[in-house]
Design a protein around this motif. Sequence first.
Motif, PDB file in Angstrom:
ATOM      1  N   PHE A 167      -4.022   7.586  -1.343  1.00 56.70           N
ATOM      2  CA  PHE A 167      -2.678   7.104  -0.999  1.00 56.70           C
ATOM      3  C   PHE A 167      -1.856   8.167  -0.270  1.00 56.70           C
ATOM      4  O   PHE A 167      -0.977   7.842   0.528  1.00 56.70           O
ATOM      5  CB  PHE A 167      -1.970   6.549  -2.237  1.00 56.70           C
ATOM      6  CG  PHE A 167      -2.539   5.210  -2.629  1.00 56.70           C
ATOM      7  CD1 PHE A 167      -2.224   4.082  -1.888  1.00 56.70           C
ATOM      8  CD2 PHE A 167      -3.430   5.089  -3.670  1.00 56.70           C
ATOM      9  CE1 PHE A 167      -2.784   2.838  -2.197  1.00 56.70           C
ATOM     10  CE2 PHE A 167      -3.993   3.863  -3.994  1.00 56.70           C
ATOM     11  CZ  PHE A 167      -3.675   2.735  -3.253  1.00 56.70           C
ATOM     12  N   THR A 206       0.814  -1.219   0.000  1.00 59.97           N
ATOM     13  CA  THR A 206       0.000   0.000   0.000  1.00 59.97           C
ATOM     14  C   THR A 206       0.846   1.267   0.000  1.00 59.97           C
ATOM     15  O   THR A 206       0.657   2.164  -0.810  1.00 59.97           O
ATOM     16  CB  THR A 206      -0.971   0.069   1.208  1.00 59.97           C
ATOM     17  OG1 THR A 206      -1.695  -1.138   1.262  1.00 59.97           O
ATOM     18  CG2 THR A 206      -1.934   1.235   1.094  1.00 59.97           C
ATOM     19  N   ASN A 254       3.947   2.653  -2.941  1.00 66.08           N
ATOM     20  CA  ASN A 254       3.467   2.834  -4.320  1.00 66.08           C
ATOM     21  C   ASN A 254       4.458   3.673  -5.113  1.00 66.08           C
ATOM     22  O   ASN A 254       5.371   4.289  -4.550  1.00 66.08           O
ATOM     23  CB  ASN A 254       2.073   3.475  -4.307  1.00 66.08           C
ATOM     24  CG  ASN A 254       2.020   4.674  -3.398  1.00 66.08           C
ATOM     25  OD1 ASN A 254       2.702   5.662  -3.636  1.00 66.08           O
ATOM     26  ND2 ASN A 254       1.255   4.590  -2.321  1.00 66.08           N
TER      27      ASN A 254
END
Length: 784
Positions: free
Chosen positions: A703, A376, A379
């Motif tokens: 994100f 996660t 990235n």
Amino acid sequence: MAEHGMADDVEGPISNPLDQSEPLEAGSADNTTKTANPQAEILPGDSAITKAEKVERHGDTSTGDVSADFEHPAPKRRRLEQEPGSTAAGETEERPTRQKGVTPIRKEFLVSISRAAEHDHDEDAAEASGKTAQPHTVGGRGGKKKTPGGQNHNRQFGRSRDEIQLCMSRAKVDEFATSSCQFGEKCKYEHNIRKYLKDGKRADLDTFGSICPVWEVKGKCSAGWRCRFAGSHSKEVEREDGRKELVLVEKEKSDEQTNREDELEEEGVGVVNVISNAVKISLRKKHIETGRSDQYLKWMNEHNQDPTNGRVRPEPKAVPGLVDDEGIPINVNKSKGDPSGVHDNRAGYVEPPFRASEKRRIYYGPETPVLAPLTTQGNLPFRRLCVSLGAQVTWSEMAMGLPLLGGEKGEWALIKAHESETAPPAYSPKTPVLDYNRSRDSKFGVQIAANKPWLALKTTEILTTLCPQIRAIDLNCGCPIDLVCRQGAGSALLDSNAKLEKTLRGMNAVSGETPITVKIRMGTKDKHPTSEKLVQRLVIGGPEAQEHGEDPCGVAAITLHGRSKQQRYSRSADWQYIADCASLVKKLKSERSNITDTAREPDARDLPASSFSGTGEGLPYFCGNGDILSHVDYNAHLQDTGIDACMIARGALIKPWIFEEIAQNQYLDKSASERLGYIEQFARNGLEYWGSDEIGVGTTRRFLLEWLSFSCRYVPIGILDELPPKFGDRPPAFKGRSELETLLSSGDYRDWIKISEMFLGPAHKDFQFQPKHKSNSYEIEAEG
Ligand SMILES: Cc1cc2nc3c(=O)[nH]c(=O)nc-3n(C[C@H](O)[C@H](O)[C@H](O)COP(=O)(O)O)c2cc1C
């Protein structure tokens, strides 16, 4: 594991966030008092003023509603060549005794408990590995008992979509272009560009100077009218007949540029390892062959090794009374490879069908700090930020073998890398590494998880065939997540050493010139470390391999996270154990000639693509990992443990400039505006990668928030009473040196949304966010 995917990505110049500073002083609440530390050096600031800096100076957030009183700009960078334990505030100050487990914050920055409670509001997280979210109660620090576990599951992120969706056939054309929609009248999407712009999408963003960051770099924007900055690359023109047409504008480019962009259009400018949809479909249909793996697996199957688990099948029982000419008992062999059913034990081993190819050499050294694989969080936009700050080796998020083989888009998105990651890592060894060709090395490697040899081999073969520029492929043997371990992958492999060794040997055999590496934990059970034995097996081969005269499995590097699976993140990483393993690796190297069969000279192709001594003998690099939060930790571990390199995970999430600190060998007291500059850089990277339309902005925001859930844990070193900062410490409630600094330390996800709004505009009404890891618990459950 895939958490995101999609979108073409483009490359652009990276503005140096260090260029956003002004000369201020260290360790003071305002910029009028000089530090008492004679060693503190104030480094000169620069003139460029970005949005980030404006915010700190004037509280101008444009779209956010961050309160405006930022009259105390934070201190600038400072050089603190201090030994661990010396004071940050100044040598002359009386030093309080450091309280175990508590971040030593200077008293003028401490605030009342009520503020701490305000930070704790988001602690209603979910039970760890259950798939259903359950209420989670947490007291203040040192307060009530928590339910075990650290993650919210089944997280929802809402949908960031346009109110009316524009048909893709209209997204990138001018208003009067004839429609090419294949669905004609039946199409459910909007075809009227004017109507879409008026009623279908939200107003353009006024961040980034109202200029589309993608268009700025690329000269055109693939989101077209759907871009949240569409106004910056469109205009209305009057035609000869007097009609007014809305048209998209591209930047003027040379023919050469245009040709190159057309070429790269499909792949996304600045992004590598992009697999076309056609290939993904072929994978799904199993049309892509894995000849080398099939051959190798056939050999495993026929020669006593079970390809589902890599174990040597038990020797068949001897038939009583049946002996050969030499009087040796004959066994009944039930394997397919011996149709006669009679088998001589001594002839049981057959060489694999082919040898591993000679590998590209990789390099690890003190000058190559490694950014860990981070599901996660790791990235592409984040890794790109870390590379710009000095990370020398980067790893993909853990990608699962099965969905990769099935051509799943989300999993293949994890393999994409930014072109800055394709540059070779730094290289300045004391003695040159034999056969190392730096120009053929790169920073970016891919980590995979697989529970069976066949899966690991086929995944490796496909990856190395489709993405030959990957630095190395790493097998995850540290993931503690139940879902992964129950299937026999991740840290479950630590309990099946023979299978793991065979898997790695097979991966090495089918990976062509791409090296294979492995990341492990100390073991599965707390206080029962087993990886020393495993390391020995990986370096010189296990008993089975030695018995058959096989070469070692040939891994190019082993990374050890100094914790067990069961331990998760409790207690500190055990660097003594890491040191013990590192010295074992060294010892094995010197003893290697005695251990290996002296009759057989090792073939270069069987040697790891790793460190080579002057004699040309190979040995895997050995990297340590755990709790590195500053260059002081980094240097100490390199010096004291005999490892080749350090891998950094949470330290980089909390302060990505840790790589810069390592390169400069000094603490960097980043001001709040500099920190905001990194957030701006991430937002820019995110828009370039995920796109600048409503969906891309939503993904970037999501994100970014994931990252802010870690970065809020940074305690500015300028307000620390004592150095070095330590992972195990938890801060009492504190305020920053400016409102912005206080805001950046907030553990409240609503504040993270406010921060995101400074660059991404107001969140979509349907946007939702729940932190994955409990924001203030300082406990996480992570995939390694
Ligand atoms: C959010 C998060 C995600 C992680 N994902 C992975 C992963 O995908 N693969 C892996 O091998 N380790 C993963 N890890 C473990 C880290 O790579 C690292 O081994 C561990 O955090 C210890 O290093 P640190 O003390 O520097 O954080 C993850 C850790 C965190 C915090």
